[in-house]
Design an enzyme around this catalytic site. Structure first.
Site, PDB file in Angstrom:
ATOM      1  N   HIS A 707       0.851  -1.188   0.000  1.00  0.00           N
ATOM      2  CA  HIS A 707       0.000   0.000   0.000  1.00  0.00           C
ATOM      3  C   HIS A 707       0.883   1.232   0.000  1.00  0.00           C
ATOM      4  CE1 HIS A 707      -2.861  -2.686   2.598  1.00  0.00           C
ATOM      5  NE2 HIS A 707      -2.859  -3.064   1.335  1.00  0.00           N
TER       6      HIS A 707
HETATM    7  C1  LIG Z   1      -0.632  -7.769  -3.738  1.00  0.00           C
HETATM    8  C2  LIG Z   1      -1.499  -6.626  -3.305  1.00  0.00           C
HETATM    9  C3  LIG Z   1      -2.609  -6.881  -2.542  1.00  0.00           C
HETATM   10  C4  LIG Z   1      -3.434  -5.836  -2.143  1.00  0.00           C
HETATM   11  N1  LIG Z   1      -4.533  -6.122  -1.424  1.00  0.00           N
HETATM   12  C5  LIG Z   1      -5.344  -5.140  -1.043  1.00  0.00           C
HETATM   13  C6  LIG Z   1      -6.498  -5.428  -0.337  1.00  0.00           C
HETATM   14  O1  LIG Z   1      -6.823  -6.590  -0.075  1.00  0.00           O
HETATM   15  N2  LIG Z   1      -7.287  -4.394   0.044  1.00  0.00           N
HETATM   16  C7  LIG Z   1      -6.982  -3.088  -0.256  1.00  0.00           C
HETATM   17  O2  LIG Z   1      -7.733  -2.203   0.148  1.00  0.00           O
HETATM   18  N3  LIG Z   1      -5.883  -2.800  -0.934  1.00  0.00           N
HETATM   19  C8  LIG Z   1      -5.068  -3.789  -1.343  1.00  0.00           C
HETATM   20  N4  LIG Z   1      -3.956  -3.496  -2.046  1.00  0.00           N
HETATM   21  C9  LIG Z   1      -3.652  -2.098  -2.323  1.00  0.00           C
HETATM   22  C10 LIG Z   1      -4.456  -1.570  -3.466  1.00  0.00           C
HETATM   23  O3  LIG Z   1      -4.324  -2.438  -4.577  1.00  0.00           O
HETATM   24  C11 LIG Z   1      -3.940  -0.213  -3.836  1.00  0.00           C
HETATM   25  O4  LIG Z   1      -3.862   0.584  -2.702  1.00  0.00           O
HETATM   26  C12 LIG Z   1      -4.833   0.466  -4.822  1.00  0.00           C
HETATM   27  O5  LIG Z   1      -4.986  -0.307  -5.981  1.00  0.00           O
HETATM   28  C13 LIG Z   1      -4.246   1.781  -5.186  1.00  0.00           C
HETATM   29  O6  LIG Z   1      -5.048   2.390  -6.155  1.00  0.00           O
HETATM   30  P1  LIG Z   1      -4.494   3.564  -7.025  1.00  0.00           P
HETATM   31  O7  LIG Z   1      -5.627   4.080  -7.823  1.00  0.00           O
HETATM   32  O8  LIG Z   1      -3.773   4.507  -6.155  1.00  0.00           O
HETATM   33  O9  LIG Z   1      -3.393   2.933  -7.969  1.00  0.00           O
HETATM   34  P2  LIG Z   1      -3.307   1.560  -8.733  1.00  0.00           P
HETATM   35  O10 LIG Z   1      -4.491   0.717  -8.490  1.00  0.00           O
HETATM   36  O11 LIG Z   1      -1.961   1.033  -8.402  1.00  0.00           O
HETATM   37  O12 LIG Z   1      -3.336   1.971 -10.264  1.00  0.00           O
HETATM   38  C14 LIG Z   1      -2.360   2.726 -10.907  1.00  0.00           C
HETATM   39  C15 LIG Z   1      -2.330   2.292 -12.382  1.00  0.00           C
HETATM   40  O13 LIG Z   1      -1.700   3.332 -13.125  1.00  0.00           O
HETATM   41  C16 LIG Z   1      -0.880   2.750 -14.111  1.00  0.00           C
HETATM   42  N5  LIG Z   1       0.146   3.735 -14.488  1.00  0.00           N
HETATM   43  C17 LIG Z   1       1.171   4.167 -13.722  1.00  0.00           C
HETATM   44  N6  LIG Z   1       1.907   5.076 -14.397  1.00  0.00           N
HETATM   45  C18 LIG Z   1       1.342   5.220 -15.601  1.00  0.00           C
HETATM   46  C19 LIG Z   1       1.659   6.024 -16.742  1.00  0.00           C
HETATM   47  N7  LIG Z   1       2.697   6.863 -16.765  1.00  0.00           N
HETATM   48  N8  LIG Z   1       0.864   5.916 -17.836  1.00  0.00           N
HETATM   49  C20 LIG Z   1      -0.206   5.065 -17.839  1.00  0.00           C
HETATM   50  N9  LIG Z   1      -0.540   4.291 -16.779  1.00  0.00           N
HETATM   51  C21 LIG Z   1       0.223   4.368 -15.679  1.00  0.00           C
HETATM   52  C22 LIG Z   1      -0.323   1.522 -13.438  1.00  0.00           C
HETATM   53  O14 LIG Z   1       0.098   0.570 -14.385  1.00  0.00           O
HETATM   54  C23 LIG Z   1      -1.519   1.042 -12.621  1.00  0.00           C
HETATM   55  O15 LIG Z   1      -2.308   0.107 -13.328  1.00  0.00           O
HETATM   56  C24 LIG Z   1      -3.125  -4.505  -2.486  1.00  0.00           C
HETATM   57  C25 LIG Z   1      -2.002  -4.251  -3.257  1.00  0.00           C
HETATM   58  C26 LIG Z   1      -1.193  -5.292  -3.679  1.00  0.00           C
HETATM   59  C27 LIG Z   1      -0.007  -4.984  -4.516  1.00  0.00           C
END
Ligand SMILES: Cc1cc2nc3c(=O)[nH]c(=O)nc-3n(C[C@H](O)[C@H](O)[C@H](O)COP(=O)(O)OP(=O)(O)OC[C@H]3O[C@@H](n4cnc5c(N)ncnc54)[C@H](O)[C@@H]3O)c2cc1C
Ligand SMILES: *[C@@H]1O[C@H](CO)[C@@H](O)[C@H](O)[C@H]1NC(C)=O
Ligand SMILES: *[C@@H]1O[C@H](CO)[C@@H](O)[C@H](O)[C@H]1NC(C)=O
Ligand SMILES: *[C@@H]1O[C@H](CO)[C@@H](O)[C@H](O)[C@H]1NC(C)=O
Length: 777
Positions: A707
């Protein structure tokens, strides 16, 4: 018999055309299949000789024949080089990994191939008592090499300890997760690991022949545009979907890419990143009638194209292949990078933002939003959309142990609310959810986008730079994005997106770099990175244990269904830790387990399927900094967080023992462990005390993070925050951030729902802007 038939796919999007369907179970994506990792090894012969010697010191061939267990004997007898690990590792070091230590590793490898370099790095330990007194590392006897590696882990020279740690992580992770063409790893049998979920392959066989395009490629296939298609097809695709396109005038000098852009695509809103936050914004805006383009640098992995193989799945669906660490390895990071982002691979725990946190964000950070009905409503909407529920039918081994241990000790233990049905018990969900029961972004919000007919998703599209110009008042206004389309490692083309609003949702590790690359200067961008630092404890429950049936395996059935708040501090400071359970398959398991000696690691691994892990994640006061990701990423553990984690370690060890573990231990590099069954109560107390007072800051215990938050935090003052309450950057109008980087502090609980709820509120603010712009046009 007709073994294969050809089906013509026409989705009108220039997406997928001809596909040969075989009457066998689903076909994994070419990059998720077994066989060699797709990276060319460019290491020199000298580097390879040293690398092979190192890999074979961590995992040499050992003879244990005579014990009668054939698969175990094969496992001990297989060295890293026999399994082709050094060759694959060479590929990873030749460009796949971007950690700043890689160049040092390569220098180290070169040094070790010479007698003088070996003497410099290994000292007197490398000298032989007879001629030739000086030898290079690969020439040293195995026992000597093993002693040298053991000492490096504890070396005062941080370069040596980093060198050994990096090498250990990579060697073990590759050895235990790489597979041959038959998707098999010869060591798995001895580990009691069955490989990819056996149930799914059987389940899909009959359905396959009659399946529709949507069933085969996942619901999103209609919204995906493959930029690999000929230009003519692409032009039609975009125009038909209502996105005007034009051929841009040469903007070569204003952008970061060597190629001039080939196409300009216009839309109302462009969303960069399709993860938890980005998916919500895209879905809401498209549903409201605006034309939305989603850029995602990861690939799209349709349900039926998943392989659930740990090695290739981590390599393709995780940021940096799941091998990402801060500069001095103070933390190891996991983050998703695929259509759906972290939500496609998360462990499905779905928590509402805790009340003490919203109160703090409201009163101490001045963010009214978190005290409003609107925010509560957003949480309701998000949870409802994701089908969050908390009944458990089939509890997995790890969670069952946590629950029993807590009940024995009278510690609080709760069910974990999840976005999957009660009977959904898939231990492979972090490698993609194969039956689509886990409602990831790609199964929910992005479906809204698809159904509205207003959105398109462009996978393998990496945003390089946000474009902006000055308006009449001299204020910067966002005008779109420049991105590159990638085919594997190869950059294909550059494109421009022209938009009314621009939303960045790349996740807390990557959003700051994109903003900085685009010329934003606010000092808070990249600062205050919180990571929910995580440490683990393990307990070994032999198959013969009477309390825990032999069929229970550490890796299958439901992931994370129980948790304990025994060290959460929620009533007092609010800064504590929660205890949960991980899904560890052999690769990750071997990364976190300490390597004490070659024999010891083989023994630990042979107990894999009956070794239960608990982890705790701390709501961290401490923070890190992310500059030019992934080249500069630092994190330092705060003393308070370290204390909380130590306290949690103590509780985890007690829980494991109370649940009947025969042996318990931590991940400290000393390999400390205790045979509980043979230990007197005082001895047990002494062990727990010692294990839970070891320093966590000295980098001898792996600290990991799934996270990441706070690196563009929300606030009411541009001096102390990067975005305002509406999610808009202070510096550029019409540029919004909608991911976990806007969290004002660490959250203390799994962040997905909170990320989505905030993104939902930000989407409402964006709607207001769009409404005005459309009226103004
Ligand atoms: C193994 C694992 C298990 C998890 N389990 C849980 C759970 O059970 N419960 C929970 O609440 N949270 C969990 N999390 C955390 C949760 O997945 C993240 O906190 C959440 O997805 C974050 O969301 P976000 O929108 O910040 O970014 P993300 O979901 O990480 O999305 C960001 C996206 O942007 C894309 N990106 C980045 N840079 C660029 C660019 N320059 N151009 C185009 N695309 C780009 C990336 O490829 C990615 O797909 C887990 C995380 C992991 C790794
Ligand atoms: C996805 O699966 C389908 C059918 O099972 C197969 O035809 C297709 O080639 C796979 N896609 C990739 C990219 O491998
Ligand atoms: C997992 O992903 C789904 C899909 O977005 C999301 O709804 C859910 O909240 C996530 N769970 C966690 C714990 O992150
Ligand atoms: C690792 O880096 C962090 C951040 O730069 C620093 O605070 C910490 O002291 C370093 N740890 C060690 C053991 O060098």
């Amino acid at each position: 018999m007709d073994h294969s038939k050809t089906k013509v796919m026409s989705n009108g999007n220039g997406g997928l055309h001809h596909h040969h369907l075989h009457n066998q179970s689903s076909t994994p994506h070419r990059l998720l299949r077994g066989g060699k990792f797709p990276y060319v090894n460019k290491l020199s012969a000298r580097e390879m000789i040293s690398l092979t010697a190192i890999c074979d010191t961590f995992l040499p061939s050992m003879d244990i024949s005579g014990t009668g267990d054939e698969s175990l004997a094969t496992f001990y007898a297989t060295s890293a080089s026999m399994a082709g690990t050094p060759e694959s590792l060479g590929g990873f070091l030749s460009g796949r990994l971007e950690h700043p230590a890689i160049s040092l590793l390569r220098v180290g490898l070169w040094f070790l191939s010479t007698w003088y370099g070996t003497f410099v790095m290994c000292g007197f330990a490398s000298l032989s008592s007879h001629f030739p007194y000086f030898q290079s590392f690969p020439q040293l006897p195995l026992r000597t090499r093993e002693k040298i590696l053991q000492s490096w882990f504890f070396s005062y020279f941080s370069l040596l300890s980093m060198f050994s740690k990096c090498m250990k992580y990579l060697t073990l992770r590759i050895f235990f997760s790489q597979v041959d063409e038959n998707n098999y790893n010869p060591s798995w049998k001895a580990l009691g690991y069955c490989g990819p979920d056996p149930d799914f392959t059987n389940q899909t066989q009959e359905e396959e022949a009659s399946a529709t395009e949507e069933e085969l490629f996942g619901p999103l296939c209609k919204a995906l545009v493959d930029l690999q298609n000929p230009k003519q097809v692409l032009l039609q695709t975009f125009q038909k979907a209502g996105f005007p396109v034009s051929v841009p005038i040469n903007l070569r000098r204003t952008i970061l890419s060597p190629q001039p852009p080939c196409l300009t695509i216009s839309c109302d809103a462009v969303v960069v990143g399709s993860g938890a936050g980005g998916g919500v914004v895209a879905g809401v805006l498209a549903k409201a009638g605006y034309k939305v383009l989603v850029l995602e640098k990861g690939d799209y992995m349709a349900r039926r194209n998943l392989s659930l193989l740990e090695g290739p799945s981590a390599d393709q669906m995780y940021e940096s292949g799941g091998l990402l660490a801060s500069d001095n390895l103070s933390a190891l990071f996991l983050a998703g990078s695929t259509v759906g982002g972290g939500s496609a691979i998360n462990w499905s725990a779905s928590f509402r933002t805790p009340a003490h946190v919203t109160t703090e964000w409201c009163s101490e950070h001045g963010l009214q939003l978190f005290g409003t009905k609107a925010y509560d409503h957003a949480l309701d909407v998000v949870c409802e959309r994701m089908g969050v529920q908390q009944d458990v039918v089939n509890e997995g081994f790890n969670s069952a142990v946590l629950r029993r241990g807590c009940l024995e000790l009278g510690y609080p233990v709760n069910n974990v609310p999840r976005n999957s049905p009660p009977d959904h018990s898939c231990g492979w969900c972090h490698l993609g959810c194969k039956d689509g029961k886990k409602k990831g972004t790609q199964e929910t919000w992005l479906i809204d986008l698809l159904q509205s007919g207003n959105g398109l998703i462009l996978p393998r599209s990496n945003a390089l730079k946000i474009l902006h110009k000055k308006d009449e008042g001299g204020k910067k206004v966002a005008t779109g994005v420049v991105f590159e389309f990638k085919n594997g490692r190869e950059i294909k083309e550059t494109y421009i997106v022209e938009s009314k609003v621009t939303v960045v949702a790349c996740g807390a590790l990557m959003t700051p770099s994109l903003l900085r690359r685009s010329g934003l200067k606010n000092a808070n961008i990249g600062k205050h990175l919180h990571i929910h630092p995580t440490v683990m404890a393990w307990g070994y429950f032999p198959e013969t244990s009477s309390e825990w049936p032999a069929e229970m395996k550490s890796y299958n059935s439901g992931i994370m269904t129980a948790m304990s708040t025994v060290v959460a501090n929620s009533d007092t400071s609010g800064y504590g830790a929660v205890i949960q359970t991980p899904a560890l398959h052999p690769g990750m398991f071997s990364v976190v387990m300490p390597w004490i000696s070659a024999f010891d690691i083989k023994q630990r691994m042979s107990r894999f399927s009956r070794t239960v892990h608990l982890f705790e994640l701390a709501r961290d006061k401490g923070s890190g900094w992310v500059g030019n990701y992934p080249k500069s990423l630092t994190y330092s553990l705060d003393a308070v967080d370290e204390e909380n984690l130590q306290w949690g370690l103590e509780k985890m060890l007690r829980i494991l023992a109370a649940a009947g573990a025969e042996e318990i231990g931590t991940h400290h590099q000393t390999g400390m462990k205790l045979r509980v069954k043979d230990a007197a109560p005082e001895e047990f107390e002494r062990f727990v005390k010692e294990a839970s007072t070891m320093k966590l800051k000295d980098l001898l215990t792996p600290v990991s993070s799934a996270h990441q938050m706070g690196s563009c935090r929300m606030g009411v003052d541009p001096k102390r925050s990067a975005v305002n309450e509406r999610g808009e950057t202070w510096e550029v109008k019409g540029l919004f951030v909608a991911d976990t980087s806007v969290f004002p502090t660490a959250l203390g609980i799994n962040p997905m729902v909170t990320a989505q709820a905030i993104a939902f509120c930000t989407a409402q603010s964006i709607l207001e802007v769009l409404q005005k712009k459309v009226k103004g046009d």
